[in-house]
Design a protein around this motif. Structure first.
Motif: not given
Lengths: 244, 244
Positions: A28-29, A32-33, A36, A42-48, A57, A65
């Motif tokens: 994730i980090g 994100a870097d 950028t 980066l507007k959203e992160v999900r972990i499933v 889903e 989106r």
């Protein structure tokens, strides 16, 4: 500010091992870097979890989106690697053995003393219509279908895949950032800082408390897509801090 | 397996700084480990920006789906701390100054040379009907409304808040875990490992590739809520590995 171009993204991390705490995510980090740096927000992160319904889903909710979706995890050869199947379900297309991926693995395994078993062939599966994402570290590819980029979970391989995707991505106007170290806690500056935010509404001013050895301090971060506007807000913040 | 009790949770990390890459999250891994230790299954994590609509949507989508929700970030005194407001909107209740929080901060600031300013009073705000979450590190509390627990983003404070919440949480039957180190890459074991998973369907078998110095190895993790069933699957895996 009429020339500003905004490109957005979401990240989807797939894996029971992150949710159980066994593995601490490092992707994730990095993403994100990386985004950028490319001018992609980066507007959203999900972990499933490794569960088809959850992956489907999340993919379908995110891909409509944001400009781009990046996933990590679940594309190896084992039974718990179900990302290719799940993304196929999300797009309503069959999960096939991608001919180019088959050729890559056939060539690779011919050069080793390993067999291209049925399980290893699992790594050639993609949704129908996907393009491969190559990486310089390992042979098994990721894939892209429409705006969804499916990458490995192993950080070194994921990072190589990002490098291979990067030239294909549309970049937005980069978000510039200035960090101002503030020796006071947030409570000492929050009133005037809120006023500065109101007066510099084309920038985003964030304030991040630190707590070390019983003492608070704050990092103030100004972000925006115009250097002049970011500088103007930073000057206002420095003037405010000088007056405390 | 009829005595098994399943308690689920989601985590919501709130903060632009995580999505921009400026701050690397340290709370997800902590909460994942902590909940696993309590017998609570972390099923999903989301990271969203400091934007009310995003926070409201995430809170409302998660709180109906899981036993507990834990949030981190956005409860400080500055203008970008909008978690209390957003959670109030999610629950459709006013955001108020919590009398007990006001009393705590009044007592605290009376004992310092700092003033309880209007900005610092922001840290007393909660949705109407919320209970406070105390922490041993700083005075400003978090809060709980129904199944949503709102905590600070600073790791030390968040961790202290988890300690104060823990005794109030219902625990589920703990997920037990056995890790088996496998010197081969996933491709060498994926066929037989899939069969073992099929034959031990009351366990979850995960396989996690490592790639170091140009060589793959794998960690195989068996999880389940019965020690006997986990042991039986682990024995099957060890037997399989001995045969390679």
């Amino acid at each position: 500010m009429s020339d500003v171009k905004v490109v957005t993204a979401a990240m989807l991390v797939i894996g029971d091992e992150i949710l159980s705490g066994r593995t601490k995510d490092k992707n994730i980090g990095f993403v994100a870097d990386y985004l950028t740096g490319l001018g992609i927000d980066l507007k959203e992160v999900r972990i499933v979890a490794d569960e088809e319904a959850d992956i489907v889903e999340a993919v379908n909710s995110l891909r409509t989106r944001y400009t781009y979706i990046f996933t990590s995890g679940g594309i190896g050869p084992t039974h718990d690697d179900i990302t290719a199947d799940s993304v196929s379900v999300a797009f309503g297309v069959p999960c096939i053995q991608h001919p180019e991926a088959v050729a890559i693995l056939e060539e690779h395994y011919a050069s080793t003393n390993l067999e291209l078993t049925k399980s290893r062939m699992r790594m050639t599966r993609t949704p129908q219509g996907a393009d491969l994402i190559h990486n310089s570290v390992s042979k098994a590819p990721g894939f892209r279908i429409e705006n969804v980029h499916v990458m490995a979970g192993v950080p070194k391989i994921m990072q190589a895949m990002m490098d291979s995707i990067a030239p294909t991505l549309e970049s937005g106007t980069k978000m510039l950032s200035r960090t101002i170290d503030c020796p006071f806690g947030e409570g000492a500056i929050s009133g005037p800082l809120g006023e500065i935010q109101d007066n510099h509404s084309d920038t985003l001013i964030g304030s991040y408390p630190r707590y070390e050895s019983g003492k608070y301090s704050t990092q103030i971060v100004v972000r925006g897509r115009s250097a002049d506007l970011v500088d103007a807000a930073a000057v206002a913040i420095n003037n405010m801090l000088d007056g405390i």
